[in-house]
Design an enzyme around this catalytic site. Structure first.
Site, mmCIF file in Angstrom:
data_model
loop_
_atom_site.group_PDB
_atom_site.id
_atom_site.type_symbol
_atom_site.label_atom_id
_atom_site.label_comp_id
_atom_site.label_asym_id
_atom_site.label_seq_id
_atom_site.Cartn_x
_atom_site.Cartn_y
_atom_site.Cartn_z
ATOM 1 N N GLU A 164 64.859 46.984 -3.739
ATOM 2 C CA GLU A 164 64.679 48.382 -4.045
ATOM 3 C C GLU A 164 65.708 48.430 -5.328
ATOM 4 O O GLU A 164 66.919 48.209 -5.288
ATOM 5 C CB GLU A 164 65.418 49.194 -3.125
ATOM 6 C CG GLU A 164 65.725 50.972 -3.612
ATOM 7 C CD GLU A 164 66.604 51.380 -2.765
ATOM 8 O OE1 GLU A 164 67.142 52.484 -2.959
ATOM 9 O OE2 GLU A 164 66.611 51.171 -1.457
ATOM 10 N N ARG A 224 68.994 54.373 -11.647
ATOM 11 C CA ARG A 224 70.263 54.913 -12.090
ATOM 12 C C ARG A 224 70.681 54.482 -13.440
ATOM 13 O O ARG A 224 71.519 54.738 -14.083
ATOM 14 C CB ARG A 224 71.309 54.525 -11.203
ATOM 15 C CG ARG A 224 71.164 54.851 -9.710
ATOM 16 C CD ARG A 224 72.309 54.318 -8.798
ATOM 17 N NE ARG A 224 72.274 54.424 -7.498
ATOM 18 C CZ ARG A 224 72.991 53.973 -6.626
ATOM 19 N NH1 ARG A 224 74.027 53.443 -6.824
ATOM 20 N NH2 ARG A 224 72.742 54.421 -5.140
ATOM 21 N N THR A 278 66.716 56.054 -5.509
ATOM 22 C CA THR A 278 67.238 56.881 -6.232
ATOM 23 C C THR A 278 65.862 58.037 -6.885
ATOM 24 O O THR A 278 66.041 58.439 -8.048
ATOM 25 C CB THR A 278 68.144 56.676 -7.215
ATOM 26 O OG1 THR A 278 68.936 55.674 -6.935
ATOM 27 C CG2 THR A 278 69.240 57.922 -7.725
ATOM 28 N N LYS A 332 65.235 57.222 5.515
ATOM 29 C CA LYS A 332 66.201 56.270 5.203
ATOM 30 C C LYS A 332 67.594 57.473 5.565
ATOM 31 O O LYS A 332 67.392 58.549 5.537
ATOM 32 C CB LYS A 332 66.461 56.491 3.519
ATOM 33 C CG LYS A 332 67.881 56.132 2.986
ATOM 34 C CD LYS A 332 67.787 56.039 1.438
ATOM 35 C CE LYS A 332 68.994 55.684 0.797
ATOM 36 N NZ LYS A 332 68.913 55.431 -0.550
#
Length: 206
Positions: free
Chosen positions: A38, A42, A66, A126
């Site tokens: 993953e 960011r 994100t 998640k």
């Protein structure tokens, strides 16, 4: 998303500052036994890093984390992401990820959030921020009334406690940042990253 949850016990959660590190980093993780990666959105380097990994590391199952807005989902899939992960969930974000055409893990931290996604037919989520939101005891408690939901806990998980999460029947895998230390990335110590990946891959329970 169950096919992602079952590929490896740990999903490395990676922050890439320099695009040049993306491919060797991914190769080290795959060589260590962790094919699911993953890359968090960011940094400015994230999308290009996903493109390069998707093109040059065919054994990697690359995804984007994100995901904060519907536009993020579209850009990540266009870059080559094979799955999406969000830290939380809103109706519009779930719609966007659902329309993306790839598996996704929406973020939850409470029983009510889990139920909201359960009502929409989602069963893989998640759990974030895992340690701050209650950790192993909280997930164990959710397993009673919601036995059909499986989680990928992420947030504050270290190698020393990862096995405690993996022992829960409602946990498919965990997400961790400990696999790609900033100093190892800065110095190009991919052998160390491969070793950490191998140790994490060995956490798989029978």
């Amino acid at each position: 998303m169950s096919e992602i949850l079952d590929l490896a016990p740990v999903i490395p959660v990676v922050v890439i500052e320099d695009v040049a590190t993306a491919v060797p980093l991914a190769r080290a993780l795959v060589a260590g036994g962790l094919p699911v990666i993953e890359v968090t959105l960011r940094t400015p380097a994230a999308l290009e890093s996903i493109r390069r990994i998707a093109a040059e590391v065919p054994d990697a199952v690359i995804g984007a984390g994100t995901i904060l807005a519907s536009g993020d989902a579209a850009k990540a899939v266009a870059a080559g992401s094979r799955f999406l992960v969000s830290p939380g969930s809103t109706p519009s974000l779930i719609d966007a990820m659902g329309a993306s055409g790839v598996p996704f893990l929406p973020g939850v931290a409470t029983a009510s959030e889990v139920l909201g996604l359960y009502e929409r037919g989602l069963r893989e989520m998640k759990f974030f921020p895992a340690e701050a939101a209650g950790g192993v005891p909280y997930l164990k408690a959710l397993g009673g009334p919601l036995p059909g939901v499986r989680f990928c806990p992420t947030g504050g998980i270290r190698r020393e406690i990862a096995r405690d999460y993996l022992a829960l029947p409602n946990v498919g895998c965990v997400g961790g940042t400990w696999l790609t230390p900033a100093d190892a990335l800065a110095t190009g110590d991919y052998a160390r990253i491969e070793k950490l990946a191998g140790e994490a891959a060995a956490l798989q329970l029978p």
